[in-house]
Design an enzyme around this catalytic site. Sequence first.
Site, PDB file in Angstrom:
ATOM      1  N   GLU A  44     -11.435   4.795  -5.297  1.00 42.39           N
ATOM      2  CA  GLU A  44     -11.635   3.244  -5.198  1.00 42.39           C
ATOM      3  C   GLU A  44     -12.113   3.133  -6.564  1.00 42.39           C
ATOM      4  O   GLU A  44     -12.523   3.835  -7.442  1.00 42.39           O
ATOM      5  CB  GLU A  44     -12.917   3.335  -4.121  1.00 42.39           C
ATOM      6  N   ARG A  58      -0.682  -5.671   4.763  1.00 43.63           N
ATOM      7  CA  ARG A  58      -0.143  -4.940   3.674  1.00 43.63           C
ATOM      8  C   ARG A  58       1.201  -4.402   4.023  1.00 43.63           C
ATOM      9  O   ARG A  58       1.048  -3.679   5.402  1.00 43.63           O
ATOM     10  CB  ARG A  58      -1.047  -4.245   2.949  1.00 43.63           C
ATOM     11  N   ARG A 109       0.832  -1.144   0.111  1.00 46.19           N
ATOM     12  CA  ARG A 109       0.078  -0.025  -0.036  1.00 46.19           C
ATOM     13  C   ARG A 109       1.099   1.150   0.088  1.00 46.19           C
ATOM     14  O   ARG A 109       1.786   1.319   0.844  1.00 46.19           O
ATOM     15  CB  ARG A 109      -0.852  -0.080   1.251  1.00 46.19           C
TER      16      ARG A 109
END
Length: 228
Positions: A57, A91, A49
């Site tokens: 999004e 992540r 990330r």
Amino acid sequence: MMLIRSLLLISLLLAGGVAQGAEFVAKVIAVLDGDTVLVKRANGLKKIRLAGIDAPEKAQTLGDTSRRSLADMVLGKQVKVASEAVDQYGRMVAHLSVDGLDVNAEQIRRGMAWEYSRFHNDRAMLALQEEARREPRGLWALSDPMPPWEWRKLHPSTLSEPSPHVGTSAAVDAPTADPVCASKKRCSQMTSCEEARYYLNRCGGKLLDGDGDGLPCEQLCAPQGKAP
């Protein structure tokens, strides 16, 4: 609860084999959205990330445009990864650079993401965001762009993997529908065998492994000497 969460984060760091502040080089084999990539390392695949930014999004306006912008910079390339942390979803949070280009900052400069540093105090990123707003570039050309953290509050049912900016309760309540799997379903959409294996392992699907032998997309993944 806080102790449990802290222990979980420590275990994730140890499991990933990456300490905070570590740097390494890896190949980007998939771009999942405008601020998330999948890289291949010697010890396996890792989802990253991008730190300090928040891209639209997938279902938002310019969501796919932001993803393609990031893909143009890094897909299929060796990138330098400077890790900052591992989030509670496993992540890695990191800065990426390729050929000396700060990828995180470039997404902001292009108007493909919002600045999202802790407390919004990254002056360099904020200056790039203001530059993109003045031009205007990307999302700033829209009449009223909605920050993704606000959009997620209005559309919690679309989230399969919570963002770092989404609370734990929202993550637990969200359905399991996976927009990552919905984004690529066919071998013609894959750019490498590694990417095809990732989507097969995560999403399954007969379109990637029509003969059911566990090997996806034979034209990409067939062993040497075996006709696809």
